[in-house]
Design a protein around this motif. Structure first.
Motif, PDB file in Angstrom:
ATOM      1  N   THR A 141       0.825  -1.314  -0.108  1.00 49.47           N
ATOM      2  CA  THR A 141      -0.015  -0.060   0.053  1.00 49.47           C
ATOM      3  C   THR A 141       0.804   1.315  -0.071  1.00 49.47           C
ATOM      4  O   THR A 141       2.032   1.191   0.333  1.00 49.47           O
ATOM      5  CB  THR A 141      -0.813   0.065   1.260  1.00 49.47           C
ATOM      6  OG1 THR A 141      -0.246  -0.020   2.387  1.00 49.47           O
ATOM      7  CG2 THR A 141      -2.003  -1.230   1.223  1.00 49.47           C
ATOM      8  N   VAL A 142       0.266   2.280  -0.549  1.00 42.61           N
ATOM      9  CA  VAL A 142       1.139   3.889  -0.567  1.00 42.61           C
ATOM     10  C   VAL A 142      -0.265   4.589  -0.270  1.00 42.61           C
ATOM     11  O   VAL A 142      -0.920   4.331  -0.242  1.00 42.61           O
ATOM     12  CB  VAL A 142       1.360   3.874  -2.123  1.00 42.61           C
ATOM     13  CG1 VAL A 142       2.631   2.905  -2.294  1.00 42.61           C
ATOM     14  CG2 VAL A 142       0.378   3.979  -3.070  1.00 42.61           C
ATOM     15  N   SER A 143       0.452   5.714   0.328  1.00 43.05           N
ATOM     16  CA  SER A 143      -0.388   6.841   0.867  1.00 43.05           C
ATOM     17  C   SER A 143      -0.130   8.260  -0.080  1.00 43.05           C
ATOM     18  O   SER A 143       1.204   8.451  -0.120  1.00 43.05           O
ATOM     19  CB  SER A 143      -0.205   7.217   2.354  1.00 43.05           C
ATOM     20  OG  SER A 143       1.069   7.356   2.605  1.00 43.05           O
ATOM     21  N   GLY A 144      -1.163   8.915  -0.350  1.00 38.60           N
ATOM     22  CA  GLY A 144      -1.155   9.987  -1.206  1.00 38.60           C
ATOM     23  C   GLY A 144      -0.661  10.029  -2.423  1.00 38.60           C
ATOM     24  O   GLY A 144      -0.622  10.985  -3.106  1.00 38.60           O
ATOM     25  N   ALA A 145      -0.783   8.975  -3.073  1.00 37.82           N
ATOM     26  CA  ALA A 145      -0.655   8.993  -4.594  1.00 37.82           C
ATOM     27  C   ALA A 145      -1.767   8.199  -5.327  1.00 37.82           C
ATOM     28  O   ALA A 145      -2.279   6.975  -4.638  1.00 37.82           O
ATOM     29  CB  ALA A 145       0.620   8.168  -5.024  1.00 37.82           C
ATOM     30  N   ASP A 146      -2.189   8.840  -6.069  1.00 37.23           N
ATOM     31  CA  ASP A 146      -3.226   7.897  -7.096  1.00 37.23           C
ATOM     32  C   ASP A 146      -2.918   7.402  -8.515  1.00 37.23           C
ATOM     33  O   ASP A 146      -1.915   7.940  -9.007  1.00 37.23           O
ATOM     34  CB  ASP A 146      -4.466   8.824  -7.384  1.00 37.23           C
ATOM     35  CG  ASP A 146      -5.111   9.348  -6.169  1.00 37.23           C
ATOM     36  OD1 ASP A 146      -5.027   8.490  -5.121  1.00 37.23           O
ATOM     37  OD2 ASP A 146      -5.523  10.469  -5.904  1.00 37.23           O
ATOM     38  N   ASN A 147      -3.628   6.481  -9.367  1.00 35.54           N
ATOM     39  CA  ASN A 147      -3.234   6.061 -10.337  1.00 35.54           C
ATOM     40  C   ASN A 147      -1.820   5.565 -10.555  1.00 35.54           C
ATOM     41  O   ASN A 147      -0.991   6.012 -11.186  1.00 35.54           O
ATOM     42  CB  ASN A 147      -3.407   7.099 -11.531  1.00 35.54           C
ATOM     43  CG  ASN A 147      -4.817   7.744 -11.408  1.00 35.54           C
ATOM     44  OD1 ASN A 147      -5.775   6.971 -11.541  1.00 35.54           O
ATOM     45  ND2 ASN A 147      -5.192   8.970 -11.813  1.00 35.54           N
ATOM     46  N   VAL A 148      -1.509   4.768  -9.334  1.00 41.56           N
ATOM     47  CA  VAL A 148      -0.038   3.981  -9.431  1.00 41.56           C
ATOM     48  C   VAL A 148      -0.114   2.451 -10.175  1.00 41.56           C
ATOM     49  O   VAL A 148      -1.112   2.003 -10.264  1.00 41.56           O
ATOM     50  CB  VAL A 148       0.500   4.038  -8.098  1.00 41.56           C
ATOM     51  CG1 VAL A 148       0.644   5.368  -7.567  1.00 41.56           C
ATOM     52  CG2 VAL A 148      -0.637   3.153  -7.436  1.00 41.56           C
ATOM     53  N   SER A 149       1.140   2.126 -10.728  1.00 40.33           N
ATOM     54  CA  SER A 149       1.050   0.783 -11.068  1.00 40.33           C
ATOM     55  C   SER A 149       1.903  -0.054 -10.090  1.00 40.33           C
ATOM     56  O   SER A 149       2.827   0.251  -9.618  1.00 40.33           O
ATOM     57  CB  SER A 149       1.939   0.847 -12.513  1.00 40.33           C
ATOM     58  OG  SER A 149       1.084   1.614 -13.257  1.00 40.33           O
ATOM     59  N   TYR A 150       1.328  -1.271 -10.157  1.00 40.73           N
ATOM     60  CA  TYR A 150       2.116  -2.356  -8.994  1.00 40.73           C
ATOM     61  C   TYR A 150       2.825  -3.451  -9.890  1.00 40.73           C
ATOM     62  O   TYR A 150       2.289  -3.712 -11.058  1.00 40.73           O
ATOM     63  CB  TYR A 150       0.985  -3.059  -8.254  1.00 40.73           C
ATOM     64  CG  TYR A 150       0.325  -2.130  -7.505  1.00 40.73           C
ATOM     65  CD1 TYR A 150       0.888  -1.834  -5.945  1.00 40.73           C
ATOM     66  CD2 TYR A 150      -0.698  -1.220  -7.735  1.00 40.73           C
ATOM     67  CE1 TYR A 150       0.396  -1.041  -5.120  1.00 40.73           C
ATOM     68  CE2 TYR A 150      -1.333  -0.351  -6.804  1.00 40.73           C
ATOM     69  CZ  TYR A 150      -0.950  -0.257  -5.622  1.00 40.73           C
ATOM     70  OH  TYR A 150      -1.449   0.585  -4.745  1.00 40.73           O
ATOM     71  N   SER A 151       4.011  -3.984  -9.501  1.00 39.23           N
ATOM     72  CA  SER A 151       4.662  -5.017  -9.962  1.00 39.23           C
ATOM     73  C   SER A 151       5.306  -5.770  -8.813  1.00 39.23           C
ATOM     74  O   SER A 151       5.775  -5.109  -7.929  1.00 39.23           O
ATOM     75  CB  SER A 151       5.554  -4.668 -11.065  1.00 39.23           C
ATOM     76  OG  SER A 151       6.604  -3.803 -10.554  1.00 39.23           O
ATOM     77  N   TRP A 152       5.169  -7.303  -9.306  1.00 36.73           N
ATOM     78  CA  TRP A 152       5.931  -7.904  -7.961  1.00 36.73           C
ATOM     79  C   TRP A 152       7.013  -8.952  -8.480  1.00 36.73           C
ATOM     80  O   TRP A 152       6.893  -9.202  -9.837  1.00 36.73           O
ATOM     81  CB  TRP A 152       4.763  -8.913  -7.382  1.00 36.73           C
ATOM     82  CG  TRP A 152       3.752  -8.144  -6.872  1.00 36.73           C
ATOM     83  CD1 TRP A 152       2.506  -7.696  -7.095  1.00 36.73           C
ATOM     84  CD2 TRP A 152       3.719  -7.878  -5.459  1.00 36.73           C
ATOM     85  NE1 TRP A 152       1.741  -7.213  -6.090  1.00 36.73           N
ATOM     86  CE2 TRP A 152       2.584  -7.357  -5.059  1.00 36.73           C
ATOM     87  CE3 TRP A 152       4.674  -8.235  -4.190  1.00 36.73           C
ATOM     88  CZ2 TRP A 152       2.137  -6.921  -3.698  1.00 36.73           C
ATOM     89  CZ3 TRP A 152       4.135  -7.863  -2.884  1.00 36.73           C
ATOM     90  CH2 TRP A 152       3.061  -7.322  -2.931  1.00 36.73           C
ATOM     91  N   SER A 153       7.929  -9.306  -7.855  1.00 36.71           N
ATOM     92  CA  SER A 153       9.228 -10.458  -8.229  1.00 36.71           C
ATOM     93  C   SER A 153       9.304 -10.897  -6.961  1.00 36.71           C
ATOM     94  O   SER A 153       9.508 -10.547  -5.805  1.00 36.71           O
ATOM     95  CB  SER A 153      10.201  -9.464  -8.661  1.00 36.71           C
ATOM     96  OG  SER A 153      10.615  -8.620  -7.954  1.00 36.71           O
ATOM     97  N   CYS A 154       9.446 -12.300  -7.251  1.00 39.32           N
ATOM     98  CA  CYS A 154       9.832 -13.225  -6.109  1.00 39.32           C
ATOM     99  C   CYS A 154      10.950 -14.103  -6.428  1.00 39.32           C
ATOM    100  O   CYS A 154      10.949 -14.729  -7.760  1.00 39.32           O
ATOM    101  CB  CYS A 154       8.728 -14.146  -5.656  1.00 39.32           C
ATOM    102  SG  CYS A 154       7.274 -13.264  -4.672  1.00 39.32           S
TER     103      CYS A 154
END
Length: 269
Positions: free
Chosen positions: A153-166
């Motif tokens: 989660t992030v606060s204060g920012a809209d329209n963000v993109s998420y990516s994961w790596s494991c």
């Protein structure tokens, strides 16, 4: 033949007059940062130059106007103190910018015939990504598999993109969502998962280390927590029953034993 030539020139005339939509350069800038716009080399014979912006309201607002042979510079009052113009490059700098400064910025060169040559910039202002938090939630342990969920989660920012790596080969789908569901086997090596959150002007990342031991401990804690709540409920029920029996005995004792009188007697000496 004359009709064919005439039709050709008419078609050529309309073809030259037809203009498609004005193409704009895309430019992203961080909120509270600086916006720098610079048009290409001005055309020959220009006499007046204007910067203007079109916001969501749908109308153009003039920022500044400068004439070729005059030193005066006419600024719009809303940009006073924030806008800086360079005559040598015709560039415009606005500092600081806010979300309200998003829009289409147009640089107009006008010549003596009243013809305009335009440069267009589509500007989008974004809040920077910050305060990233990565949380691990163990859902349970079953037949040697640890079921868990990672939440980014992030606060204060809209329209963000998420990516994961494991690392390794955990069972799960690396989707572009703020959460990730995984299954880690008890024979697996420690797994490191990383969440990356970004938008056109900034990014932030965080990672977590998933081990079988920590997963088992968390799963045991969940089971223990459930057992503890269940035991407390039974103790509460038992305590309520004991209290009810005790109150009943106290009430009976306060009233005393019932009196027994012989038949036909008045009860006086």
């Amino acid at each position: 033949m004359e009709h064919v030539i005439l039709l050709f020139y008419i078609s050529l005339f309309f073809l030259c007059q037809a203009k498609g939509p004005l193409e704009c350069w895309e430019q992203a800038v961080s909120a509270n940062g600086a916006l720098h716009l610079q048009p290409e080399k001005p055309p020959q014979g220009w006499t007046k130059f204007t910067w203007k912006v079109k916001r969501d309201a749908g109308y153009h607002q003039r920022i500044l106007t400068v004439e070729k042979n005059k030193a005066e510079l006419f600024f719009n009052s809303t940009f006073l103190g924030r806008a800086v113009f360079q005559r040598e490059t015709f560039s415009l700098q606005i500092r600081p910018v806010s979300m309200a400064d998003s829009g289409v910025y147009v640089a107009d060169f006008e010549d003596t015939s009243g013809t305009f040559t335009r440069r267009c910039f589509h500007v989008s202002v974004w809040e920077p990504v910050h305060s990233l938090q990565l949380e691990t939630r163990v859902l349970g342990w079953k037949q040697g598999w640890c079921n868990l969920s990672l939440v980014c989660t992030v606060s204060g920012a809209d329209n963000v993109s998420y990516s994961w790596s494991c690392s390794g080969d955990p069972q799960g789908v690396l989707e572009h969502q703020p959460w990730l569901h995984l299954q880690v086997h008890e024979d697996s090596l420690p797994t490191v998962c990383r969440c990356n959150v970004s938008n056109p002007v900034s990014w932030s990342a965080d990672s977590t280390n998933i081990t079988v031991a920590s997963c088992q401990a968390a799963a045991s804690g969940v089971a223990l927590s459930y057992s503890t709540v269940k035991m407390l409920l039974w103790l509460l029920l038992l305590g309520s029953l004991v209290a009810a029996v005790a109150i009943t005995h106290v009430l009976v004792w306060q009233r005393g034993p019932p009196s027994h009188c012989a038949p036909g007697s008045s009860g006086t000496g």
